[in-house]
Design a protein around this motif. Structure first.
Motif, short mmCIF file in Angstrom:
data_model
loop_
_atom_site.label_atom_id
_atom_site.label_comp_id
_atom_site.label_asym_id
_atom_site.label_seq_id
_atom_site.Cartn_x
_atom_site.Cartn_y
_atom_site.Cartn_z
N PHE A 1 -73.23 33.48 57.43
CA PHE A 1 -73.10 32.49 58.50
C PHE A 1 -72.73 31.12 57.95
N LEU B 1 -69.12 31.23 57.32
CA LEU B 1 -68.40 31.16 58.59
C LEU B 1 -68.38 29.74 59.12
N ASP B 2 -69.49 29.02 58.97
CA ASP B 2 -69.53 27.63 59.44
C ASP B 2 -68.54 26.76 58.68
N PHE C 1 -65.10 27.86 60.05
CA PHE C 1 -64.94 27.80 61.51
C PHE C 1 -63.96 26.72 61.97
N ILE D 1 -60.25 27.75 62.12
CA ILE D 1 -59.80 28.78 63.05
C ILE D 1 -59.03 28.10 64.18
N ASP E 1 -60.66 33.54 68.92
CA ASP E 1 -61.40 33.88 67.70
C ASP E 1 -62.65 33.03 67.54
N ARG E 2 -62.54 31.77 67.92
CA ARG E 2 -63.72 30.91 67.87
C ARG E 2 -64.79 31.41 68.85
N LYS F 1 -65.27 34.48 69.82
CA LYS F 1 -65.87 35.69 69.27
C LYS F 1 -66.89 35.34 68.18
N ALA F 2 -66.56 34.35 67.35
CA ALA F 2 -67.49 33.95 66.29
C ALA F 2 -68.77 33.36 66.86
N ALA G 1 -70.86 36.17 68.36
CA ALA G 1 -71.51 36.93 67.28
C ALA G 1 -72.71 36.16 66.74
N ASP G 2 -72.58 34.85 66.65
CA ASP G 2 -73.69 34.02 66.18
C ASP G 2 -74.87 34.11 67.14
#
Length: 234
Positions: free
Chosen positions: A86, A89-90, A93, A96, A101-102, A104-105, A108-109
């Motif tokens: 994570f 990903l941060d 992020f 992106i 896509d943002r 979806k991220a 998911a978080d």
């Protein structure tokens, strides 16, 4: 346009600011959860297995239940890896560019953070129950008691750190895409003009050089087949 954001981050391509990154609430919670997972994993792995003075084989300190120690070690190690993922990903992020896509991220978080909060709640209840019913004769020297209590305590704290991450991710989801910059209904003006119907010039709108509509009437009369050939005077 500098303040426009989509799901908590600005336009893609901006420079990474480590100071701002580490000051973000979700980053702080992820680091705290990461540390908690290390403490839980370390306490159980290092001091979570004991034996009686007359035994050689070691058993789990939580009521000699191997499942309790296995659960704590597994959860601690997996939470450690999840926090690292994570955090990565941060960092990525803001780069992106796709709003989908943002989204979806962020979803998911929300889901994974809520899942980990629930799993730590289960782990806390499981470890606390097994510690409560542990027999004194199984550990007469009281070895590893502090480590067991630390694992239980930080499992309890992990419930709220992961729940906080899920809440912050939900706030980012509610923020959504700024309509001024990331509007989903935006239409390219060139495409909009290309899709407009073609309008032809009508004959009624064109005036003849002779002046007015009379020229058009004369032209129609000159080429009318029913009247035959008519001489035109110039």
């Amino acid at each position: 346009m500098e303040g426009m954001q989509a799901y908590g981050a600005g336009k893609a391509g901006g420079a990474f600011d480590p100071v701002t990154f580490f000051q973000q609430p979700q980053t702080i919670l992820r680091i705290v959860s990461w540390l908690f997972s290390i403490v839980i994993f370390g306490c159980i792995a290092n001091e979570g297995y004991i034996n009686r003075p007359n035994e050689v084989e070691e058993y789990c300190i939580f009521n000699r239940n191997q499942n309790a120690c296995n659960y704590g070690v597994f959860m601690g190690s997996m939470a450690f890896l999840c926090c690292m993922a994570f955090l990565a990903l941060d960092v990525y992020f803001p780069q992106i560019s796709s709003v989908k896509d943002r989204k979806k991220a962020v979803l998911a978080d929300i889901g994974l953070s809520a899942f980990w909060s629930f799993m730590w709640f289960v782990g806390f209840c499981f470890l606390a129950n097994q510690w409560q019913v542990t027999k004194h004769e199984d550990n007469p020297l009281r070895e590893g008691g502090d480590a067991a209590r630390a694992a239980i305590t930080f499992s309890f704290f992990s419930i709220f750190t992961w729940a906080g991450q899920s809440f912050l991710a939900f706030q980012r989801y509610k923020l959504g895409a700024d309509s001024a910059l990331f509007s989903q209904e935006y239409t390219d003006p060139s495409q909009d003009a290309a899709g407009a119907p073609y309008t032809s010039f009508g004959g009624d709108d064109v005036e003849s050089p002779g002046g007015g509509a009379g020229g058009q009437a004369n032209s129609d009369g000159a080429f009318d087949g029913t009247s035959g050939y008519q001489r035109q005077d110039y």
